[in-house]
Design a protein around this motif. Structure first.
Motif, short mmCIF file in Angstrom:
data_model
loop_
_atom_site.label_atom_id
_atom_site.label_comp_id
_atom_site.label_asym_id
_atom_site.label_seq_id
_atom_site.Cartn_x
_atom_site.Cartn_y
_atom_site.Cartn_z
N SER A 230 1.91 11.98 3.12
CA SER A 230 1.61 11.81 1.70
C SER A 230 2.90 11.55 0.94
N LEU A 231 2.75 11.05 -0.29
CA LEU A 231 3.93 10.84 -1.12
C LEU A 231 4.65 12.16 -1.40
N HIS B 75 7.23 6.13 -8.01
CA HIS B 75 6.98 7.57 -8.05
C HIS B 75 8.00 8.31 -7.19
N GLU C 128 3.89 1.13 -7.40
CA GLU C 128 3.68 2.39 -8.10
C GLU C 128 4.08 3.57 -7.24
N ALA C 129 3.78 3.50 -5.95
CA ALA C 129 4.17 4.57 -5.04
C ALA C 129 5.69 4.66 -4.92
N THR D 117 0.84 -1.19 0.00
CA THR D 117 0.00 0.00 0.00
C THR D 117 0.88 1.24 0.00
N GLU D 118 0.31 2.35 -0.40
CA GLU D 118 1.05 3.61 -0.41
C GLU D 118 1.52 3.96 1.01
N ALA E 237 -0.25 -1.02 -5.91
CA ALA E 237 -0.20 0.35 -5.36
C ALA E 237 1.13 0.64 -4.70
N ILE F 112 5.40 4.67 2.26
CA ILE F 112 5.79 5.92 2.92
C ILE F 112 6.49 5.63 4.24
#
Length: 324
Positions: A72-73, A112, A108-109, A52-53, A105, A57
């Motif tokens: 947040s990212l 990024h 992808e996070a 998960t994002e 997810a 983090i």
């Protein structure tokens, strides 16, 4: 790295290889060669799925040693840019995804974060080869790293050098005299004398697919202590057929083995989610695989059994469960 220090852009490397191919060793060699003090290198290893994002983090924040976890990212990326470290290593980055609905997810996070900070941070990551192939087929392109290093199978000469050095360091002498290779088949057994040491390592390399960890395992299984001298080891070799349990395995077993290969290491609960079956059914499948040396457990996770790693991968490729 030299180009990145000059231009400060696209500082990201992915090292891709099978389990046991030497990804960690290569990273260690790279770090030793870089003109960067050890205290300026941050390194973390994923040992469980973080998909998960929020997981990503928290993990990256711990890697950088941030006292507070960003919410947040964007906040995480800004914190990295405000307080960058020259080199960051993430081992086993394939654990950022799970082959299931919503299982991308985390990856992808992470990608990024890497792409938004790689002008200030030089990222080095490692990926399991079969995870990488799945991601490449899924996205129709390789994940966006500036440099991608695919670890190729080792040569016969390199496998031979590795094993002979290990043997020398052990204090034992290996003899290849009268070496016989067991060429067993279903209906008969016949033998072939291997006339040279190099011929032995050629066969060993073929059996292991150029994977040094698998080759070392097969080497150790081929040694027998001499009756005349306890410090002398007689070298034999076998060419095992695929385990009968694998040859006769149901599709449920093959799908489970494929999922384990794709993730390299996975928990039973995560495997149930990937295959969309009940955990108790997966447990029965894993029990069967464990009984027949197809998988091995480590705490709460399972991996392919190193003893039969190459036959399993070959069988899955031949049955088109794994493809490149």
């Amino acid at each position: 790295y030299a180009a990145w220090t000059t231009h400060h852009r696209d500082g990201s490397v992915a090292i891709v290889g099978e389990a046991g191919m030497g990804k960690t060793t290569l990273v260690n060699q790279l770090l030793a060669a870089l003109p960067v003090p050890a205290e300026d290198v941050l390194r973390s290893e994923l040992t469980e799925k973080l998909i998960t994002e929020a997981d990503v983090i928290a993990f990256v924040a711990r890697t950088f040693g941030f006292s507070d976890v960003p919410d947040s990212l964007e906040a995480l990326e800004q914190a990295i840019l405000d307080d960058p470290s020259p080199v960051v290593v993430i081992d086993n980055a394939h654990h950022f995804f799970l082959k299931s609905m919503g299982g991308m997810a985390g990856l992808e996070a992470f990608l990024h974060v890497v792409n938004m900070t790689c002008h200030n941070v030089f990222w080095i990551t490692t990926f399991n080869a079969y995870s990488w192939y799945f991601l490449t087929n899924l996205k129709r392109s390789e994940p966006p790293f500036r440099q991608i290093v695919h670890l190729k199978p080792w040569s016969v000469e390199r496998i031979e050098s590795l094993i002979l050095k290990r043997s020398e360091q052990s204090g034992y002498n290996a003899t290849f005299q009268d070496l016989i290779v067991d060429r067993g088949t279903e209906d008969r057994t016949f033998y072939e004398v291997v006339r040279t040491k190099h011929s032995y390592f050629r066969i060993l390399n073929d059996m292991s697919g150029g994977n040094p960890s698998v080759a070392l395992r097969n080497w150790l299984r081929s040694l027998r202590q001499s009756d005349d001298d306890p410090k002398t080891l007689r070298v034999g070799l076998y060419q095992p057929e695929p385990p009968q349990a694998l040859v006769n395995a149901s599709e449920d077993v093959l799908f489970a083995l494929t999922a384990i290969a794709t993730h390299e290491r996975i928990s039973v609960d995560a495997l149930a989610r990937v295959l969309r079956v009940a955990p108790d059914a997966i447990q029965r499948t894993i029990n069967f695989c464990e009984e027949h040396d197809l998988v091995q457990r480590s705490d709460t996770t399972v991996t392919l059994h190193l003893r039969n790693y190459r036959p399993i991968i070959h069988h899955l490729e031949m049955r088109s469960f794994i493809y490149f």
